[in-house]
Design a protein around this motif. Structure first.
Motif, mmCIF file in Angstrom:
data_model
loop_
_atom_site.group_PDB
_atom_site.id
_atom_site.type_symbol
_atom_site.label_atom_id
_atom_site.label_comp_id
_atom_site.label_asym_id
_atom_site.label_seq_id
_atom_site.Cartn_x
_atom_site.Cartn_y
_atom_site.Cartn_z
ATOM 1 N N TRP A 18 -2.408 6.547 -1.218
ATOM 2 C CA TRP A 18 -2.063 6.219 0.167
ATOM 3 C C TRP A 18 -0.962 7.151 0.660
ATOM 4 N N ASP A 24 3.286 1.993 -1.603
ATOM 5 C CA ASP A 24 3.707 2.384 -2.954
ATOM 6 C C ASP A 24 2.589 3.046 -3.751
ATOM 7 N N GLU A 25 1.373 3.023 -3.216
ATOM 8 C CA GLU A 25 0.241 3.624 -3.928
ATOM 9 C C GLU A 25 0.244 5.142 -3.705
ATOM 10 N N HIS A 26 0.069 5.879 -4.788
ATOM 11 C CA HIS A 26 0.118 7.344 -4.717
ATOM 12 C C HIS A 26 -0.909 7.906 -3.732
ATOM 13 N N GLN A 49 0.823 -1.223 0.000
ATOM 14 C CA GLN A 49 0.000 0.000 0.000
ATOM 15 C C GLN A 49 0.847 1.259 0.000
#
Length: 86
Positions: free
Chosen positions: A54, A50-52, A48
């Motif tokens: 987040w 690595d998610e923008h 997670q």
């Protein structure tokens, strides 16, 4: 006599009423807060992190914590501790 300790605080153990040898107990002080490093939180988030989206919300959370004075000089964030009922 009794031993007093606070989990998570190194060296936080003291002996009280040492002359009273009719009982022995431990009194555990539960901390209301602990501190966790920002990088540790990112690591624990796993993929997670690595998610923008987040990452944006995570940075907002950090900014809010800073605005409340909940960030130490070393960057760690203050985290509220909740103790589950047994």
């Amino acid at each position: 006599m009794y031993i007093e300790l606070t989990p998570g605080v190194p060296g936080a153990i003291t002996l009280h009423e040492a002359k009273d040898l009719t009982s022995l107990k431990a009194v555990v002080r539960r901390p209301e807060h602990i501190y966790v490093g920002v990088e540790e939180l990112r690591r624990l988030a796993g993929p997670q992190a690595d998610e923008h989206a987040w990452g944006v919300e995570f940075e907002q959370m950090i900014a809010y914590a800073e605005s409340k004075g909940w960030r130490r000089e070393d960057g760690a964030l203050r985290v509220h501790v909740e103790w589950p009922a047994d």
